[in-house]
Motif scaffolding. Structure first.
Motif, mmCIF file in Angstrom:
data_model
loop_
_atom_site.group_PDB
_atom_site.id
_atom_site.type_symbol
_atom_site.label_atom_id
_atom_site.label_comp_id
_atom_site.label_asym_id
_atom_site.label_seq_id
_atom_site.Cartn_x
_atom_site.Cartn_y
_atom_site.Cartn_z
ATOM 1 N N ARG A 69 0.004 16.933 -21.744
ATOM 2 C CA ARG A 69 0.769 17.971 -21.042
ATOM 3 C C ARG A 69 0.060 18.425 -19.771
ATOM 4 O O ARG A 69 0.689 18.634 -18.729
ATOM 5 C CB ARG A 69 0.986 19.175 -21.966
ATOM 6 N N ARG A 70 -1.261 18.565 -19.833
ATOM 7 C CA ARG A 70 -2.017 19.078 -18.698
ATOM 8 C C ARG A 70 -2.078 18.079 -17.552
ATOM 9 O O ARG A 70 -2.129 18.443 -16.385
ATOM 10 C CB ARG A 70 -3.434 19.443 -19.151
ATOM 11 N N HIS A 71 -2.049 16.770 -17.885
ATOM 12 C CA HIS A 71 -2.195 15.742 -16.854
ATOM 13 C C HIS A 71 -0.954 14.845 -16.780
ATOM 14 O O HIS A 71 -1.066 13.667 -16.431
ATOM 15 C CB HIS A 71 -3.434 14.885 -17.141
ATOM 16 N N ALA A 72 0.205 15.397 -17.077
ATOM 17 C CA ALA A 72 1.431 14.592 -17.126
ATOM 18 C C ALA A 72 1.690 13.869 -15.810
ATOM 19 O O ALA A 72 2.132 12.712 -15.789
ATOM 20 C CB ALA A 72 2.624 15.480 -17.490
ATOM 21 N N GLU A 73 1.391 14.545 -14.685
ATOM 22 C CA GLU A 73 1.686 13.941 -13.378
ATOM 23 C C GLU A 73 0.769 12.761 -13.080
ATOM 24 O O GLU A 73 1.068 11.920 -12.230
ATOM 25 C CB GLU A 73 1.579 14.998 -12.275
ATOM 26 N N GLN A 74 -0.388 12.679 -13.759
ATOM 27 C CA GLN A 74 -1.325 11.574 -13.526
ATOM 28 C C GLN A 74 -1.058 10.379 -14.436
ATOM 29 O O GLN A 74 -1.554 9.287 -14.184
ATOM 30 C CB GLN A 74 -2.762 12.057 -13.755
ATOM 31 N N LEU A 75 -0.304 10.585 -15.509
ATOM 32 C CA LEU A 75 -0.111 9.532 -16.501
ATOM 33 C C LEU A 75 1.032 8.618 -16.076
ATOM 34 O O LEU A 75 2.132 8.639 -16.631
ATOM 35 C CB LEU A 75 0.147 10.153 -17.873
ATOM 36 N N VAL A 76 0.758 7.825 -15.065
ATOM 37 C CA VAL A 76 1.749 6.898 -14.516
ATOM 38 C C VAL A 76 1.206 5.489 -14.662
ATOM 39 O O VAL A 76 0.092 5.204 -14.203
ATOM 40 C CB VAL A 76 2.022 7.208 -13.029
ATOM 41 N N PRO A 77 1.939 4.561 -15.295
ATOM 42 C CA PRO A 77 1.429 3.195 -15.463
ATOM 43 C C PRO A 77 1.297 2.480 -14.128
ATOM 44 O O PRO A 77 2.132 2.641 -13.236
ATOM 45 C CB PRO A 77 2.493 2.533 -16.358
#
Length: 464
Positions: free
Chosen positions: A417-425
Protein backbone atom coordinates in the motif's frame (compact mmCIF):
# COMPACT_ATOMS: atom_id res chain seq x y z
CA UNK A 1 28.85 7.01 58.10
CA UNK A 2 32.08 5.17 57.43
CA UNK A 3 30.17 1.88 57.25
CA UNK A 4 27.74 3.34 54.69
CA UNK A 5 30.59 4.67 52.56
CA UNK A 6 32.31 1.29 52.77
CA UNK A 7 29.15 -0.49 51.61
CA UNK A 8 28.76 1.98 48.74
CA UNK A 9 32.35 1.29 47.73
CA UNK A 10 31.80 -2.50 47.77
CA UNK A 11 28.58 -2.21 45.77
CA UNK A 12 30.08 0.10 43.12
CA UNK A 13 33.11 -2.18 42.83
CA UNK A 14 30.93 -5.26 42.30
CA UNK A 15 28.44 -3.45 40.06
CA UNK A 16 30.83 -1.65 37.72
CA UNK A 17 34.56 -1.73 38.38
CA UNK A 18 35.10 -5.50 38.44
CA UNK A 19 32.86 -6.22 35.40
CA UNK A 20 34.67 -3.45 33.51
CA UNK A 21 38.09 -4.91 34.32
CA UNK A 22 37.00 -8.44 33.40
CA UNK A 23 35.61 -7.34 30.04
CA UNK A 24 38.70 -5.26 29.18
CA UNK A 25 41.32 -7.77 30.33
CA UNK A 26 39.73 -11.08 29.35
CA UNK A 27 37.12 -10.16 26.75
CA UNK A 28 34.38 -11.82 28.80
CA UNK A 29 31.07 -11.65 26.84
CA UNK A 30 32.36 -8.84 24.65
CA UNK A 31 33.94 -8.72 21.20
CA UNK A 32 37.09 -6.63 21.21
CA UNK A 33 39.42 -8.01 18.51
CA UNK A 34 39.04 -10.11 15.38
CA UNK A 35 40.99 -13.04 14.00
CA UNK A 36 41.19 -12.25 10.31
CA UNK A 37 43.75 -12.40 7.51
CA UNK A 38 43.17 -9.17 5.55
CA UNK A 39 40.47 -7.23 7.38
CA UNK A 40 40.19 -4.47 9.95
CA UNK A 41 37.06 -2.90 11.47
CA UNK A 42 36.61 0.86 11.63
CA UNK A 43 34.08 1.88 14.29
CA UNK A 44 32.82 5.39 15.01
CA UNK A 45 31.16 6.56 18.24
CA UNK A 46 28.99 9.48 19.37
CA UNK A 47 27.42 10.52 16.05
CA UNK A 48 25.80 11.24 13.83
CA UNK A 49 27.16 14.75 13.40
CA UNK A 50 25.70 17.02 10.68
CA UNK A 51 29.14 18.38 9.70
CA UNK A 52 31.56 15.48 10.06
CA UNK A 53 29.55 12.30 9.47
CA UNK A 54 28.68 13.16 5.83
CA UNK A 55 32.37 13.93 5.17
CA UNK A 56 33.28 10.59 6.72
CA UNK A 57 30.75 8.75 4.55
CA UNK A 58 32.21 10.39 1.45
CA UNK A 59 35.69 9.26 2.49
CA UNK A 60 34.59 5.68 3.16
CA UNK A 61 32.84 5.54 -0.21
CA UNK A 62 36.00 6.77 -1.93
CA UNK A 63 37.94 3.77 -0.58
CA UNK A 64 35.05 1.27 -0.82
CA UNK A 65 35.36 0.78 2.95
CA UNK A 66 32.58 -0.39 5.26
CA UNK A 67 32.32 0.65 8.91
CA UNK A 68 30.18 0.38 12.02
CA UNK A 69 28.59 3.46 13.58
CA UNK A 70 27.65 3.28 17.27
CA UNK A 71 25.16 6.12 17.36
CA UNK A 72 23.78 8.15 20.25
CA UNK A 73 20.01 7.81 20.07
CA UNK A 74 19.25 11.49 20.64
CA UNK A 75 21.61 12.43 17.77
CA UNK A 76 20.04 9.81 15.51
CA UNK A 77 16.63 11.25 16.33
CA UNK A 78 17.86 14.74 15.44
CA UNK A 79 19.52 13.73 12.13
CA UNK A 80 17.48 10.85 10.63
CA UNK A 81 18.62 11.62 7.08
CA UNK A 82 22.23 10.88 8.06
CA UNK A 83 21.22 7.58 9.69
CA UNK A 84 19.35 6.67 6.54
CA UNK A 85 22.41 7.42 4.43
CA UNK A 86 24.67 5.34 6.69
CA UNK A 87 22.27 2.44 6.30
CA UNK A 88 21.74 2.79 2.55
CA UNK A 89 25.48 2.90 1.88
CA UNK A 90 25.92 -0.52 3.47
CA UNK A 91 27.43 0.38 6.84
CA UNK A 92 26.34 -1.14 10.13
CA UNK A 93 24.55 0.80 12.83
CA UNK A 94 24.97 -0.04 16.51
CA UNK A 95 23.74 1.49 19.76
CA UNK A 96 25.68 3.88 22.02
CA UNK A 97 22.81 4.65 24.46
CA UNK A 98 20.18 7.33 23.94
CA UNK A 99 22.33 9.88 25.78
CA UNK A 100 26.09 9.65 26.21
CA UNK A 101 26.06 8.67 29.87
CA UNK A 102 28.13 6.00 31.58
CA UNK A 103 26.41 2.76 32.61
CA UNK A 104 28.14 3.02 35.99
CA UNK A 105 25.75 5.83 36.91
CA UNK A 106 22.56 4.17 35.65
CA UNK A 107 20.38 1.46 37.09
CA UNK A 108 19.90 -1.69 34.93
CA UNK A 109 16.34 -0.65 34.02
CA UNK A 110 17.58 2.72 32.77
CA UNK A 111 20.34 1.13 30.66
CA UNK A 112 17.77 -1.24 29.16
CA UNK A 113 15.49 1.71 28.38
CA UNK A 114 18.36 3.62 26.72
CA UNK A 115 19.16 0.67 24.47
CA UNK A 116 15.52 -0.01 23.57
CA UNK A 117 14.83 3.65 22.84
CA UNK A 118 17.81 3.94 20.51
CA UNK A 119 16.97 0.66 18.77
CA UNK A 120 13.43 1.93 18.19
CA UNK A 121 14.74 5.13 16.59
CA UNK A 122 17.07 3.18 14.30
CA UNK A 123 14.23 0.84 13.33
CA UNK A 124 11.89 3.76 12.58
CA UNK A 125 14.46 5.25 10.19
CA UNK A 126 15.95 2.15 8.53
CA UNK A 127 13.37 -0.62 9.00
CA UNK A 128 16.03 -2.72 10.73
CA UNK A 129 16.75 -3.50 14.36
CA UNK A 130 20.24 -3.89 15.79
CA UNK A 131 21.69 -5.90 18.66
CA UNK A 132 25.22 -4.49 18.44
CA UNK A 133 25.97 -2.31 21.43
CA UNK A 134 28.91 -0.29 22.71
CA UNK A 135 28.40 1.31 26.13
CA UNK A 136 29.77 4.88 26.43
CA UNK A 137 33.49 4.86 27.28
CA UNK A 138 33.28 1.06 26.99
CA UNK A 139 32.16 0.88 30.60
CA UNK A 140 29.95 -2.11 31.38
CA UNK A 141 28.10 -2.96 34.57
CA UNK A 142 27.26 -6.31 36.13
CA UNK A 143 23.86 -6.51 34.43
CA UNK A 144 25.25 -5.82 30.95
CA UNK A 145 26.67 -9.36 31.07
CA UNK A 146 23.17 -10.77 31.52
CA UNK A 147 21.95 -9.43 28.16
CA UNK A 148 23.76 -12.00 26.02
CA UNK A 149 20.59 -12.88 24.08
CA UNK A 150 19.67 -9.24 23.49
CA UNK A 151 22.93 -7.52 22.62
CA UNK A 152 26.42 -8.19 21.37
CA UNK A 153 28.71 -5.85 23.30
CA UNK A 154 31.50 -4.56 21.04
CA UNK A 155 34.61 -2.89 22.48
CA UNK A 156 37.86 -2.23 20.60
CA UNK A 157 41.49 -3.24 20.33
CA UNK A 158 42.93 0.18 19.47
CA UNK A 159 42.03 3.75 20.44
CA UNK A 160 44.00 6.87 19.65
CA UNK A 161 42.71 9.87 21.59
CA UNK A 162 41.14 11.28 18.43
CA UNK A 163 38.52 13.12 20.52
CA UNK A 164 41.24 15.63 21.56
CA UNK A 165 41.95 18.35 19.01
CA UNK A 166 45.50 18.92 20.28
CA UNK A 167 46.57 15.41 19.24
CA UNK A 168 46.70 16.73 15.67
CA UNK A 169 46.67 14.97 12.31
CA UNK A 170 50.30 13.87 12.17
CA UNK A 171 50.44 12.26 15.61
CA UNK A 172 47.05 10.65 15.07
CA UNK A 173 48.19 9.23 11.71
CA UNK A 174 51.32 7.72 13.30
CA UNK A 175 49.29 6.13 16.09
CA UNK A 176 46.79 4.63 13.67
CA UNK A 177 49.42 3.32 11.23
CA UNK A 178 51.23 1.65 14.12
CA UNK A 179 48.09 -0.41 14.83
CA UNK A 180 47.16 -1.08 11.21
CA UNK A 181 47.09 -4.88 11.12
CA UNK A 182 44.50 -7.63 10.50
CA UNK A 183 41.84 -8.13 13.16
CA UNK A 184 42.19 -4.68 14.73
CA UNK A 185 39.04 -2.84 15.79
CA UNK A 186 39.69 0.90 15.61
CA UNK A 187 37.79 3.20 17.98
CA UNK A 188 37.24 6.61 16.34
CA UNK A 189 34.75 9.45 16.76
CA UNK A 190 32.75 11.28 14.10
CA UNK A 191 31.33 13.75 16.64
CA UNK A 192 33.14 15.99 19.12
CA UNK A 193 30.12 17.28 21.02
CA UNK A 194 30.23 14.85 23.96
CA UNK A 195 31.65 15.51 27.42
CA UNK A 196 35.46 15.59 27.39
CA UNK A 197 35.75 15.87 23.59
CA UNK A 198 36.74 18.85 21.44
CA UNK A 199 34.17 20.04 18.93
CA UNK A 200 36.53 20.17 15.94
CA UNK A 201 38.59 17.08 16.78
CA UNK A 202 36.92 14.96 14.01
CA UNK A 203 38.54 17.21 11.39
CA UNK A 204 41.96 15.80 12.33
CA UNK A 205 40.52 12.28 12.49
CA UNK A 206 39.25 12.56 8.90
CA UNK A 207 42.63 13.76 7.60
CA UNK A 208 44.48 11.00 9.45
CA UNK A 209 41.98 8.35 8.32
CA UNK A 210 42.52 9.27 4.67
CA UNK A 211 46.26 8.55 5.05
CA UNK A 212 45.50 5.29 6.85
CA UNK A 213 43.04 4.11 4.19
CA UNK A 214 45.62 4.81 1.49
CA UNK A 215 48.17 2.72 3.38
CA UNK A 216 45.63 -0.04 4.06
CA UNK A 217 44.92 -0.25 0.33
CA UNK A 218 48.65 -0.63 -0.41
CA UNK A 219 48.90 -3.45 2.14
CA UNK A 220 45.83 -5.25 0.82
CA UNK A 221 43.80 -4.56 3.97
CA UNK A 222 40.15 -3.56 3.85
CA UNK A 223 37.70 -2.30 6.44
CA UNK A 224 34.60 -4.41 7.08
CA UNK A 225 31.54 -4.21 9.32
CA UNK A 226 31.59 -5.65 12.83
CA UNK A 227 29.11 -8.40 11.95
CA UNK A 228 31.47 -9.57 9.19
CA UNK A 229 34.44 -9.39 11.56
CA UNK A 230 32.60 -11.51 14.14
CA UNK A 231 31.58 -14.10 11.56
CA UNK A 232 35.12 -14.35 10.12
CA UNK A 233 36.63 -14.61 13.60
CA UNK A 234 34.09 -16.97 15.17
CA UNK A 235 32.09 -18.76 12.45
CA UNK A 236 28.56 -19.51 13.60
CA UNK A 237 28.57 -17.14 16.60
CA UNK A 238 26.58 -14.47 14.81
CA UNK A 239 24.04 -17.02 13.58
CA UNK A 240 23.56 -18.31 17.13
CA UNK A 241 23.09 -14.77 18.42
CA UNK A 242 20.60 -14.06 15.64
CA UNK A 243 18.61 -17.21 16.45
CA UNK A 244 18.59 -16.37 20.17
CA UNK A 245 17.46 -12.83 19.41
CA UNK A 246 14.65 -14.07 17.13
CA UNK A 247 13.37 -16.61 19.65
CA UNK A 248 13.45 -14.03 22.43
CA UNK A 249 11.60 -11.44 20.34
CA UNK A 250 9.00 -13.82 18.93
CA UNK A 251 9.30 -13.64 15.14
CA UNK A 252 5.67 -13.67 13.87
CA UNK A 253 4.24 -16.92 12.48
CA UNK A 254 2.47 -16.84 9.11
CA UNK A 255 -1.32 -16.60 9.36
CA UNK A 256 -3.28 -19.54 7.90
CA UNK A 257 -4.37 -17.71 4.76
CA UNK A 258 -0.74 -16.90 3.87
CA UNK A 259 0.18 -20.55 4.38
CA UNK A 260 -2.57 -21.51 1.92
CA UNK A 261 -1.36 -18.91 -0.59
CA UNK A 262 2.24 -20.13 -0.29
CA UNK A 263 1.16 -23.76 -0.77
CA UNK A 264 -0.90 -22.96 -3.89
CA UNK A 265 1.86 -20.73 -5.20
CA UNK A 266 4.49 -23.51 -4.92
CA UNK A 267 2.15 -26.10 -6.49
CA UNK A 268 1.53 -23.73 -9.40
CA UNK A 269 5.29 -23.30 -9.83
CA UNK A 270 5.83 -27.08 -10.15
CA UNK A 271 3.09 -27.34 -12.76
CA UNK A 272 4.51 -24.37 -14.68
CA UNK A 273 8.00 -25.92 -14.68
CA UNK A 274 6.69 -29.25 -15.98
CA UNK A 275 4.53 -27.74 -18.72
CA UNK A 276 7.21 -25.37 -20.05
CA UNK A 277 10.25 -27.64 -19.38
CA UNK A 278 12.19 -25.11 -17.30
CA UNK A 279 15.78 -25.90 -16.36
CA UNK A 280 18.18 -24.67 -13.68
CA UNK A 281 21.92 -24.53 -13.11
CA UNK A 282 21.65 -25.94 -9.58
CA UNK A 283 19.04 -28.56 -8.73
CA UNK A 284 19.95 -28.63 -5.03
CA UNK A 285 19.83 -24.88 -4.39
CA UNK A 286 18.22 -23.16 -7.40
CA UNK A 287 17.93 -19.38 -7.73
CA UNK A 288 16.77 -19.06 -11.34
CA UNK A 289 14.84 -21.38 -13.62
CA UNK A 290 14.93 -20.68 -17.34
CA UNK A 291 13.83 -21.73 -20.80
CA UNK A 292 14.84 -20.83 -24.35
CA UNK A 293 12.19 -19.06 -26.40
CA UNK A 294 11.67 -16.42 -29.09
CA UNK A 295 11.35 -12.83 -27.96
CA UNK A 296 7.95 -11.39 -28.93
CA UNK A 297 8.14 -7.85 -27.53
CA UNK A 298 9.16 -4.47 -28.91
CA UNK A 299 12.78 -3.79 -29.83
CA UNK A 300 15.05 -2.87 -26.89
CA UNK A 301 18.52 -1.29 -27.00
CA UNK A 302 20.67 -3.16 -24.47
CA UNK A 303 23.93 -2.23 -22.73
CA UNK A 304 26.71 -2.02 -25.29
CA UNK A 305 24.32 -0.87 -28.02
CA UNK A 306 23.05 -4.28 -29.19
CA UNK A 307 19.33 -4.43 -30.07
CA UNK A 308 16.97 -7.18 -29.00
CA UNK A 309 14.46 -7.63 -31.85
CA UNK A 310 11.25 -9.60 -32.15
CA UNK A 311 12.09 -13.20 -33.04
CA UNK A 312 15.55 -13.21 -31.37
CA UNK A 313 16.24 -16.17 -29.08
CA UNK A 314 16.30 -15.32 -25.36
CA UNK A 315 16.80 -17.20 -22.12
CA UNK A 316 13.69 -16.36 -20.10
CA UNK A 317 14.42 -16.19 -16.35
CA UNK A 318 12.10 -17.11 -13.50
CA UNK A 319 13.10 -16.69 -9.86
CA UNK A 320 12.64 -19.88 -7.81
CA UNK A 321 9.50 -19.25 -5.75
CA UNK A 322 10.48 -21.55 -2.90
CA UNK A 323 13.86 -19.84 -2.55
CA UNK A 324 12.17 -16.45 -2.77
CA UNK A 325 9.80 -17.34 0.07
CA UNK A 326 12.65 -18.71 2.22
CA UNK A 327 14.61 -15.46 1.76
CA UNK A 328 11.56 -13.36 2.56
CA UNK A 329 10.63 -15.32 5.68
CA UNK A 330 14.19 -15.09 7.05
CA UNK A 331 14.51 -11.36 6.40
CA UNK A 332 13.60 -8.90 9.15
CA UNK A 333 13.51 -5.94 6.78
CA UNK A 334 13.39 -4.75 3.18
CA UNK A 335 17.14 -4.29 3.02
CA UNK A 336 17.92 -7.77 4.35
CA UNK A 337 15.59 -9.19 1.69
CA UNK A 338 17.36 -7.11 -0.96
CA UNK A 339 20.85 -8.15 0.14
CA UNK A 340 19.94 -11.85 0.13
CA UNK A 341 18.52 -11.51 -3.37
CA UNK A 342 21.64 -9.66 -4.54
CA UNK A 343 23.79 -12.51 -3.25
CA UNK A 344 21.57 -15.10 -4.92
CA UNK A 345 21.71 -13.37 -8.29
CA UNK A 346 25.44 -12.75 -7.93
CA UNK A 347 25.98 -16.46 -7.30
CA UNK A 348 23.83 -17.60 -10.23
CA UNK A 349 24.96 -15.35 -13.08
CA UNK A 350 28.42 -17.03 -13.32
CA UNK A 351 26.61 -20.41 -13.29
CA UNK A 352 24.37 -19.25 -16.14
CA UNK A 353 27.39 -18.06 -18.12
CA UNK A 354 29.11 -21.44 -17.68
CA UNK A 355 25.89 -23.28 -18.57
CA UNK A 356 25.52 -21.37 -21.86
CA UNK A 357 29.14 -22.00 -22.77
CA UNK A 358 28.79 -25.72 -22.06
CA UNK A 359 25.59 -26.12 -24.13
CA UNK A 360 26.32 -25.40 -27.81
CA UNK A 361 22.59 -25.55 -28.62
CA UNK A 362 22.24 -22.25 -26.72
CA UNK A 363 24.78 -20.51 -28.95
CA UNK A 364 22.03 -18.51 -30.68
CA UNK A 365 20.72 -17.06 -27.40
CA UNK A 366 21.01 -13.29 -27.79
CA UNK A 367 20.01 -12.16 -24.31
CA UNK A 368 18.75 -12.97 -20.84
CA UNK A 369 15.16 -11.81 -20.40
CA UNK A 370 12.81 -11.42 -17.46
CA UNK A 371 9.99 -9.38 -15.96
CA UNK A 372 10.67 -7.72 -12.62
CA UNK A 373 9.02 -5.40 -10.10
CA UNK A 374 12.06 -3.24 -9.44
CA UNK A 375 13.58 0.16 -8.83
CA UNK A 376 17.27 0.41 -9.72
CA UNK A 377 18.84 -2.93 -8.87
CA UNK A 378 19.38 -4.90 -12.08
CA UNK A 379 21.57 -2.26 -13.74
CA UNK A 380 24.25 -3.18 -11.16
CA UNK A 381 24.58 -6.55 -12.90
CA UNK A 382 24.45 -5.31 -16.51
CA UNK A 383 20.71 -5.55 -17.19
CA UNK A 384 18.84 -2.92 -19.17
CA UNK A 385 15.48 -1.91 -17.69
CA UNK A 386 12.57 -0.98 -19.96
CA UNK A 387 8.84 -0.41 -19.59
CA UNK A 388 6.47 -3.19 -20.56
CA UNK A 389 4.05 -2.25 -23.36
CA UNK A 390 0.64 -1.42 -21.91
CA UNK A 391 -1.84 -4.22 -22.20
CA UNK A 392 -3.11 -7.44 -20.65
CA UNK A 393 0.36 -8.90 -20.00
CA UNK A 394 1.57 -5.80 -18.14
CA UNK A 395 -1.62 -5.60 -16.06
CA UNK A 396 -1.66 -9.30 -15.16
CA UNK A 397 2.07 -9.19 -14.29
CA UNK A 398 1.45 -6.25 -11.96
CA UNK A 399 -1.41 -8.03 -10.16
CA UNK A 400 0.63 -11.22 -9.79
CA UNK A 401 3.74 -9.45 -8.51
CA UNK A 402 1.73 -7.39 -6.00
CA UNK A 403 0.28 -10.60 -4.62
CA UNK A 404 3.80 -12.02 -4.50
CA UNK A 405 5.08 -9.01 -2.56
CA UNK A 406 2.24 -9.29 -0.04
CA UNK A 407 3.25 -12.87 0.69
CA UNK A 408 7.05 -12.69 0.83
CA UNK A 409 7.91 -9.09 1.72
CA UNK A 410 8.68 -8.39 5.43
CA UNK A 411 6.30 -5.42 5.28
CA UNK A 412 3.49 -7.39 3.60
CA UNK A 413 0.29 -5.51 2.78
CA UNK A 414 1.55 -2.37 4.47
CA UNK A 415 4.55 -2.17 2.15
CA UNK A 416 2.44 -2.75 -0.97
CA UNK A 417 0.00 0.00 0.00
CA UNK A 418 2.78 2.44 0.90
CA UNK A 419 4.73 1.87 -2.33
CA UNK A 420 1.89 1.07 -4.74
CA UNK A 421 3.08 3.66 -7.27
CA UNK A 422 6.54 2.00 -7.42
CA UNK A 423 5.27 -1.56 -7.90
CA UNK A 424 5.23 -1.52 -11.68
CA UNK A 425 6.56 -4.54 -13.65
CA UNK A 426 9.51 -3.82 -15.91
CA UNK A 427 11.30 -5.67 -18.66
CA UNK A 428 14.96 -6.54 -17.91
CA UNK A 429 17.38 -7.77 -20.57
CA UNK A 430 21.13 -8.45 -20.71
CA UNK A 431 23.12 -9.34 -23.86
CA UNK A 432 24.58 -12.84 -23.73
CA UNK A 433 27.95 -11.43 -24.80
CA UNK A 434 27.96 -9.14 -21.75
CA UNK A 435 26.98 -12.04 -19.46
CA UNK A 436 29.84 -14.18 -20.77
CA UNK A 437 32.46 -11.42 -20.69
CA UNK A 438 31.53 -10.28 -17.19
CA UNK A 439 30.62 -13.52 -15.40
CA UNK A 440 32.14 -16.49 -17.23
CA UNK A 441 35.46 -16.05 -15.44
CA UNK A 442 34.20 -15.80 -11.86
CA UNK A 443 37.70 -15.64 -10.41
CA UNK A 444 38.36 -12.24 -12.01
CA UNK A 445 35.02 -10.73 -11.04
CA UNK A 446 34.77 -8.57 -7.94
CA UNK A 447 31.59 -9.18 -5.94
CA UNK A 448 28.82 -6.84 -7.04
CA UNK A 449 27.24 -6.87 -3.59
CA UNK A 450 30.18 -4.82 -2.31
CA UNK A 451 29.41 -2.04 -4.80
CA UNK A 452 25.66 -1.69 -4.51
CA UNK A 453 25.16 1.82 -3.22
CA UNK A 454 21.41 1.47 -2.85
CA UNK A 455 20.47 -2.02 -1.62
CA UNK A 456 16.93 -0.90 -0.93
CA UNK A 457 16.63 -0.18 -4.64
CA UNK A 458 16.56 -3.96 -5.19
CA UNK A 459 13.79 -4.54 -2.71
CA UNK A 460 11.38 -5.66 -5.42
CA UNK A 461 13.71 -7.24 -7.92
CA UNK A 462 11.66 -10.38 -8.39
CA UNK A 463 11.64 -11.96 -11.85
CA UNK A 464 8.35 -13.79 -12.30
Amino acid sequence: METLLLWLFYISTLYAFIPGMISRMFGFRVFRKGRTQRQIALTFDDGPDPLYTPQLLDLLKQFDAKATFFVVGSNAERYPEIIKRIHEEGHQIGIHNYVHKTNWLMRPAMVKKQIAQTDHIIHQITGERTYFYRPPWGIVNLFDFSKKNDTQIVLWSSMFGDWRYRVGTERLTRRMLKKLSPGEIFLLHDCGATLGANRDAPSHMLEALEHVLHEASKRGLRSIRIDEMIELSNPGNLARLDEAWKSRHKVPILPWYKKVLVFLWLVWEKIFHLVFHLETTNEEDPIFHFRSRSYQGEAVVMQGGARLEKGDRVLELHFDNKKLFEIGSRSKSTVQLAIQMIRGVEKTLPELAAYIRNHPELGKIKALYGVSMLNRGPEQFGFTVADLPKGFFALSSQLYLKLLMRVIHPGGNQHVRRHAEQLVPKLIVMPTDLLLSRFADKGSHRPIANHVNDPEGLEATIPC
